[in-house]
Design a protein around this motif. Structure first.
Motif, PDB file in Angstrom:
ATOM      1  N   ALA A 557      37.066  13.796 -46.697  1.00  0.00           N
ATOM      2  CA  ALA A 557      36.315  14.747 -45.891  1.00  0.00           C
ATOM      3  C   ALA A 557      37.102  16.037 -45.718  1.00  0.00           C
ATOM      4  CB  ALA A 557      35.973  14.137 -44.533  1.00  0.00           C
ATOM      5  N   PRO A 558      36.414  17.189 -45.756  1.00  0.00           N
ATOM      6  CA  PRO A 558      37.136  18.447 -45.528  1.00  0.00           C
ATOM      7  C   PRO A 558      37.660  18.519 -44.107  1.00  0.00           C
ATOM      8  CG  PRO A 558      34.765  18.817 -45.554  1.00  0.00           C
ATOM      9  CD  PRO A 558      34.990  17.390 -45.957  1.00  0.00           C
ATOM     10  N   GLY A 559      38.749  19.232 -43.958  1.00  0.00           N
ATOM     11  CA  GLY A 559      39.351  19.354 -42.649  1.00  0.00           C
ATOM     12  C   GLY A 559      38.571  20.276 -41.740  1.00  0.00           C
ATOM     13  N   THR A 560      38.011  19.746 -40.708  1.00  0.00           N
ATOM     14  CA  THR A 560      37.249  20.539 -39.745  1.00  0.00           C
ATOM     15  C   THR A 560      37.748  20.216 -38.351  1.00  0.00           C
ATOM     16  OG1 THR A 560      35.553  18.833 -39.593  1.00  0.00           O
ATOM     17  CG2 THR A 560      35.185  20.588 -41.198  1.00  0.00           C
ATOM     18  N   THR A 561      37.821  21.218 -37.544  1.00  0.00           N
ATOM     19  CA  THR A 561      38.249  21.057 -36.149  1.00  0.00           C
ATOM     20  C   THR A 561      37.107  21.468 -35.251  1.00  0.00           C
ATOM     21  OG1 THR A 561      40.534  21.528 -36.746  1.00  0.00           O
ATOM     22  CG2 THR A 561      39.930  21.707 -34.417  1.00  0.00           C
ATOM     23  N   ALA A 562      36.677  20.567 -34.410  1.00  0.00           N
ATOM     24  CA  ALA A 562      35.570  20.882 -33.529  1.00  0.00           C
ATOM     25  C   ALA A 562      36.054  21.747 -32.378  1.00  0.00           C
ATOM     26  CB  ALA A 562      34.940  19.597 -32.988  1.00  0.00           C
ATOM     27  N   SER A 563      35.230  22.727 -32.013  1.00  0.00           N
ATOM     28  CA  SER A 563      35.538  23.543 -30.842  1.00  0.00           C
ATOM     29  C   SER A 563      35.316  22.725 -29.580  1.00  0.00           C
ATOM     30  CB  SER A 563      34.651  24.788 -30.838  1.00  0.00           C
ATOM     31  OG  SER A 563      34.850  25.533 -32.012  1.00  0.00           O
ATOM     32  N   GLN A 564      35.988  23.166 -28.487  1.00  0.00           N
ATOM     33  CA  GLN A 564      35.912  22.399 -27.250  1.00  0.00           C
ATOM     34  C   GLN A 564      35.646  23.320 -26.064  1.00  0.00           C
ATOM     35  OE1 GLN A 564      39.633  20.323 -26.970  1.00  0.00           O
ATOM     36  NE2 GLN A 564      39.013  18.692 -28.377  1.00  0.00           N
ATOM     37  N   ILE A 565      34.776  22.837 -25.185  1.00  0.00           N
ATOM     38  CA  ILE A 565      34.584  23.473 -23.881  1.00  0.00           C
ATOM     39  C   ILE A 565      35.426  22.701 -22.867  1.00  0.00           C
ATOM     40  CG2 ILE A 565      32.948  24.034 -22.062  1.00  0.00           C
ATOM     41  CD1 ILE A 565      30.805  24.286 -24.131  1.00  0.00           C
ATOM     42  N   THR A 566      36.373  23.373 -22.239  1.00  0.00           N
ATOM     43  CA  THR A 566      37.301  22.725 -21.317  1.00  0.00           C
ATOM     44  C   THR A 566      37.037  23.217 -19.894  1.00  0.00           C
ATOM     45  OG1 THR A 566      38.955  22.613 -23.054  1.00  0.00           O
ATOM     46  CG2 THR A 566      39.734  22.276 -20.797  1.00  0.00           C
ATOM     47  N   ILE A 567      36.829  22.285 -18.990  1.00  0.00           N
ATOM     48  CA  ILE A 567      36.666  22.595 -17.557  1.00  0.00           C
ATOM     49  C   ILE A 567      37.770  21.862 -16.808  1.00  0.00           C
ATOM     50  CG2 ILE A 567      35.131  22.504 -15.574  1.00  0.00           C
ATOM     51  CD1 ILE A 567      32.791  22.354 -17.502  1.00  0.00           C
ATOM     52  N   GLY A 729      40.240  27.346  -7.964  1.00  0.00           N
ATOM     53  CA  GLY A 729      41.087  26.374  -8.646  1.00  0.00           C
ATOM     54  C   GLY A 729      40.459  25.834  -9.917  1.00  0.00           C
ATOM     55  N   THR A 730      39.407  26.522 -10.433  1.00  0.00           N
ATOM     56  CA  THR A 730      38.699  26.034 -11.619  1.00  0.00           C
ATOM     57  C   THR A 730      38.916  26.997 -12.772  1.00  0.00           C
ATOM     58  OG1 THR A 730      37.020  24.996 -10.244  1.00  0.00           O
ATOM     59  CG2 THR A 730      36.479  25.351 -12.578  1.00  0.00           C
ATOM     60  N   THR A 731      39.212  26.434 -13.933  1.00  0.00           N
ATOM     61  CA  THR A 731      39.390  27.214 -15.167  1.00  0.00           C
ATOM     62  C   THR A 731      38.424  26.689 -16.218  1.00  0.00           C
ATOM     63  OG1 THR A 731      41.729  27.567 -14.680  1.00  0.00           O
ATOM     64  CG2 THR A 731      41.004  27.942 -16.945  1.00  0.00           C
ATOM     65  N   VAL A 732      37.653  27.587 -16.805  1.00  0.00           N
ATOM     66  CA  VAL A 732      36.684  27.214 -17.847  1.00  0.00           C
ATOM     67  C   VAL A 732      37.067  27.952 -19.124  1.00  0.00           C
ATOM     68  CG1 VAL A 732      34.278  27.177 -18.547  1.00  0.00           C
ATOM     69  CG2 VAL A 732      34.877  26.860 -16.135  1.00  0.00           C
ATOM     70  N   LYS A 733      37.224  27.179 -20.181  1.00  0.00           N
ATOM     71  CA  LYS A 733      37.569  27.745 -21.491  1.00  0.00           C
ATOM     72  C   LYS A 733      36.438  27.418 -22.473  1.00  0.00           C
ATOM     73  CE  LYS A 733      41.064  27.490 -25.151  1.00  0.00           C
ATOM     74  NZ  LYS A 733      42.319  26.831 -25.578  1.00  0.00           N
ATOM     75  N   THR A 734      35.844  28.466 -23.034  1.00  0.00           N
ATOM     76  CA  THR A 734      34.687  28.295 -23.926  1.00  0.00           C
ATOM     77  C   THR A 734      35.004  28.917 -25.284  1.00  0.00           C
ATOM     78  OG1 THR A 734      33.220  28.472 -22.023  1.00  0.00           O
ATOM     79  CG2 THR A 734      32.225  28.701 -24.199  1.00  0.00           C
ATOM     80  N   PRO A 735      34.765  28.184 -26.395  1.00  0.00           N
ATOM     81  CA  PRO A 735      35.015  28.775 -27.726  1.00  0.00           C
ATOM     82  C   PRO A 735      33.976  29.846 -28.041  1.00  0.00           C
ATOM     83  CG  PRO A 735      33.977  26.639 -27.954  1.00  0.00           C
ATOM     84  CD  PRO A 735      34.277  26.813 -26.492  1.00  0.00           C
ATOM     85  N   SER A 736      34.282  30.631 -29.047  1.00  0.00           N
ATOM     86  CA  SER A 736      33.367  31.727 -29.415  1.00  0.00           C
ATOM     87  C   SER A 736      32.057  31.202 -30.008  1.00  0.00           C
ATOM     88  CB  SER A 736      34.059  32.653 -30.412  1.00  0.00           C
ATOM     89  OG  SER A 736      34.303  31.956 -31.639  1.00  0.00           O
ATOM     90  N   GLY A 737      32.122  30.168 -30.858  1.00  0.00           N
ATOM     91  CA  GLY A 737      30.917  29.635 -31.487  1.00  0.00           C
ATOM     92  C   GLY A 737      30.340  30.530 -32.566  1.00  0.00           C
ATOM     93  N   PHE A 738      31.145  31.510 -33.040  1.00  0.00           N
ATOM     94  CA  PHE A 738      30.657  32.425 -34.068  1.00  0.00           C
ATOM     95  C   PHE A 738      30.984  31.814 -35.436  1.00  0.00           C
ATOM     96  CE2 PHE A 738      31.575  36.041 -30.875  1.00  0.00           C
ATOM     97  CZ  PHE A 738      30.432  35.705 -30.160  1.00  0.00           C
ATOM     98  N   TYR A 739      30.055  31.029 -35.971  1.00  0.00           N
ATOM     99  CA  TYR A 739      30.268  30.343 -37.244  1.00  0.00           C
ATOM    100  C   TYR A 739      29.724  31.193 -38.395  1.00  0.00           C
ATOM    101  CZ  TYR A 739      31.349  26.134 -34.563  1.00  0.00           C
ATOM    102  OH  TYR A 739      31.911  25.235 -33.713  1.00  0.00           O
TER     103      TYR A 739
END
Length: 847
Positions: A557-567, A729-739
């Motif tokens: 399988a080709p190497g793919t890394t899934a993006s993650q939404i972190t809360i 006290g909350t941090t939200v990290k969202t990937p760009s999603g620009f595929y």
């Protein structure tokens, strides 16, 4: 089952009532069939009313009439069982209910068979009466015949079985009435109204006789297989008698036969097309070169052929007047004329109004008479013209020597002669973007520019307009009207024959793509659990050992890394994966496969789990595409066998919104709006071919500008960095999603020259991906024999091969090959649809 019993009972009752009414309405005496129906009806009515004794008596009487009828015996047996079970409780079993339903069904079938038997007997009786009536009519006993045929009609009940026979009997009745009227008219004693139909309606009799003759002819044509002739005959009958039923029936039969023939044509075409698909897999073969085809000029005059074929050994003129030269050549032509075309020799006539009569000085050897004349007239400034019966020599540039001819010319010829320039692309008003004059003026100006361009082209090609006084050229957009000398008119005709020759090429592209994938894998996954059973406190602190041997599907399988939404916050944390989109049909071999078997056991309190992976897979796909396209020489043709892949090229900005904090204990809300796609592009994923054919001057070679391109989708790449929003006290990290997609392109661009009908082969677009996995557990995997249980080995290969064949054939405007001779198809043949739609229907073309 109990709900169906009343329905069957009502069906039987309706059948019984219908049979009773049929018996009451019958005009014949009761026979055995009607007695059976009557007894059966009374028995069923008695049974349904609860009088089983009376029903049994009627059925026993029916058995005496029909002792061998098994259906009656079965019904009698069911009544006897009902009598025996009459004292039983009302709660009958479901089996007895099913038996009763089956009995009712048999009763209905039996009654239906009795009714069919009765109808057939009545039809047989009516047929016998019909024969009796015909014999009576033949003897002239028309009144008894009419009574007999009337009884035969009344003895039949109208239904689908008797409808045809009733119509035939009514037709015989009308015929008997007509014969009776004719007979009465011929034997009457002259009372009023007693005249024959010939005297009363002679036109009607004549029309009927004509229709009878046409009817006989149409029947003969139809049964002999002449469908078209029969159709024309019956249409003629229909025109004479629009209400003629015989003609309409035969036209219906003809239409049905043609419909069946059309269906056979559909099946034939379908099988032929499938056969063409199968035959298209054959690769092009090698054939011997065809000899060149000589182009024969079919418009050459006999006198022109004589001038070309008469060879003069030698000519020597020194200070000889032109008139004497012309006379000498006329005499010499008769001496050396061996062509056999008409009278020997060529008449040469000199027309010299100014009496210039120049002298000739020339010496020539072994030339045709035409070439001798060319040299002589050019040396003295004269010219000659070949007419039907003589060659006329005149001084050049005289107005009396001009003729006017009409030359039709197509737009494509104008473009070819002028190098692509036309009035629409000229200068002047056509280059002014603000010009708003009417379309007629624009067209007239364009035609005028074309006329000047054509005149300049012909001037450069050797047709002298400047030096020939009175010569003109006019062009109206579809034809040229030229006033010139006959020699220059012949030159123009030859030029037009050269340029009006339509040059178009049929491009046949064949794509053969073969894909094959194979996978072979055998591996073992070990899991050792020292903790033992969960209830055993001795092993609660044990450990779990796992072998990390890879599967072939994961390795390939080709190497793919899934993006993650972190809360992330003080109270909770959450991570959600976002995988890129995937295309259908890209599944790897061995993906989602499960182990062949699991071996689970326990050794001295240690749990042992062995998963055995044994897999052998093969897959393949074959693609064949053979499109054809016909294109004019010098124009580009495009062949596309692909899928359209749409993907975004621009996204809006990612927006985040952080709410305000209320109180000490409340926390702010965080809202992140991802970017949305706004602009899209389309990319063809598959095979594309761009080809531009150019027919060379030898009219045999074709230059091809080829550009095949193979595009494949490889996957997606994510661009842009993540978006981070912080609130309290909350941090939200969202990937760009620009595929953005990645495409693999294999492209070839070349230019070749081939012969008419030849094939260009383009290959080399092959690809093979091989993935090999050879994992093992150290030390254990090296143990002889037993070490195989601690190794995972596999190999996966994916092969792909693409061949492109491009064949170029010059075709005529009729659609057939222009120069190639095919079996059953001559060059220059016209391809047409076999049928043409007209206002009166579809008609076949005449060959």
């Amino acid at each position: 089952m109990t709900k169906k019993t009343p329905t069957l009972r009502y069906l039987v009752r309706l059948c019984s009532l219908g049979f009773a009414l049929a018996i009451a309405a019958g005009s014949f005496g009761q026979d055995d069939t009607e007695t059976k129906i009557r007894l059966m009806t009374e028995a069923l009515q008695a049974r349904d009313s609860g009088n089983l004794i009376l029903a049994k008596a009627k059925l026993e009487e029916l058995v005496e009439i029909a002792p061998n009828d098994a259906s009656v015996k079965r019904i009698l047996g069911s009544v006897e069982r009902l009598i025996e079970n009459q004292g039983s409780s009302s709660g009958a079993s479901s089996t007895s209910t099913e038996d009763r339903n089956a009995a009712l069904q048999r009763e209905a079938e039996y009654l239906a068979s009795l009714e069919t038997e009765r109808i057939e007997k009545s039809m047989q009786s009516s047929r016998e009466m019909r024969e009796v009536a015909r014999r009576q009519a033949n003897r002239g006993e028309y009144d008894p015949a009419l009574r007999t045929i009337s009884r035969a009609i009344s003895g039949l009940e109208p239904n689908p079985m008797t409808q045809v026979l009733i119509e035939e009997l009514k037709r015989d009745e009308r015929e008997f009435l007509r014969q009776k009227s004719q007979y009465s008219a011929t034997t009457a004693d002259g009372s009023p109204g007693s005249i024959s139909v010939h005297e009363a309606s002679p036109d009607f009799v004549k029309l009927q006789q004509q229709i009878e003759v046409l009817n006989l002819r149409g029947r003969s044509q139809f049964f002999a297989g002449d469908i078209e002739g029969a159709e024309a005959t019956f249409k003629q009958i229909e025109a004479l008698d629009p209400n003629n039923a015989v003609a309409k029936n035969f036209l219906i039969r003809i239409a049905r036969e043609r419909q069946e023939m059309g269906y056979l044509n559909k099946l034939k075409t379908r099988e032929q097309l499938l056969q063409e698909v199968s035959n298209a897999w054959q690769r092009p073969s090698i054939y011997e070169e065809r000899p060149g085809i000589e182009v024969v000029d079919t418009v050459t005059l006999p006198l022109t052929e004589k001038l070309n074929r008469i060879i003069i050994p030698s000519v020597n003129f020194t200070e000889v007047e032109l008139s004497k030269v012309v006379n000498t050549l006329s005499a010499i032509s008769e001496q050396f004329d061996a062509t056999g075309l008409g009278i020997k020799g060529v008449n040469l006539v000199l027309i010299d109004p100014e009496r210039a009569n120049p002298t000739v000085n020339i010496t020539l050897r072994n030339l045709s008479l035409k070439r001798v004349l060319d040299f002589i007239v050019d040396s003295v400034g004269f010219q000659y013209e070949v007419e039907a019966d003589a060659v006329v020599v005149r001084p050049g540039g005289e107005r009396t020597n001009l003729d006017t001819e009409f030359f039709p010319i197509s737009r494509s010829t104008v473009i070819r002669m002028t190098g692509g320039s036309s009035g629409a692309g000229g200068s002047g008003v056509f280059d002014d973007p603000f010009f708003t004059d009417s379309g007629d003026r624009v067209r007239e100006q364009g035609i005028a520019n074309d006329a000047q361009t054509i005149r300049g082209f012909l001037q450069q090609a050797g047709v002298d307009f400047a030096g020939v006084e009175g010569s003109t050229l006019a062009y109206d957009g579809s034809a040229m009207i030229v006033t010139q000398t006959r020699r220059n008119l012949e030159r123009i005709r030859n030029l037009l024959n050269r340029y009006t020759d339509v040059k178009q090429v049929e491009i046949e592209a064949k794509f053969l793509e073969i894909q094959e994938g194979a996978l072979e894998e055998l591996g073992f996954d070990w899991v050792i659990d020292e903790r033992g059973a969960q209830t055993d406190p001795a092993y609660e602190t044990g450990e779990v050992y796992r072998s990390s041997l890879r599967t072939l599907a994961n390795a390939a399988a080709p190497g793919t890394t899934a993006s993650q939404i972190t809360i992330d916050s003080d109270s909770f944390s959450r991570v959600d994966d976002i995988s890129p989109p995937s295309l259908p049909g890209n599944k790897l071999l061995g993906a989602n496969s499960v182990p062949f078997t699991n071996v689970i056991g326990s050794i001295d309190g240690v749990n042992l789990n062995v998963a055995i992976r044994a897999l052998s897979q093969k897959s393949g796909s074959d693609l064949l595409s053979a499109p054809k396209v016909t294109v004019l020489s010098g124009n580009q043709a495009k062949i596309n066998v692909s899928q359209e892949f749409r993907y975004p090229t621009r996204y809006s900005d990612t927006e985040s919104d952080v709410g305000s904090t209320r109180g000490d204990s409340a926390s702010a809300g965080v809202t992140i709006t991802p970017g949305t796609p706004e602009d899209f592009e389309t990319r063809n994923v598959g095979v594309e071919l761009f080809v531009t054919p150019i027919v060379e001057e030898d009219d045999y070679s074709i230059t091809l500008d080829l550009n095949p391109r193979v595009t494949e989708f490889e996957g997606f790449v994510e661009y842009g960095g993540p978006s981070i929003a912080i609130s309290g006290g909350t941090t939200v990290k969202t990937p760009s999603g620009f595929y953005q997609p990645i495409f693999a392109v294999r492209e070839v661009e070349t230019k070749v020259t081939i012969w008419d009908g030849a094939t260009v082969v383009m290959g080399g677009m092959t690809r093979e991906d091989v993935v090999t996995v050879n994992d093992k557990i150290p030390f254990l995997g090296d143990i002889p024999f037993m070490g195989r249980l601690f190794r995972s080995e596999g190999e996966s290969s994916a092969k792909r091969n693409l061949l492109i064949f491009v064949t170029a054939n010059m075709v005529s405007p009729g659609g057939s090959p222009k120069r190639q001779t095919l079996r059953g198809v001559q060059p220059g043949s016209l391809f047409q649809n076999p049928t043409l739609v007209t206002p009166s229907g579809s008609e076949s073309r005449s060959q």
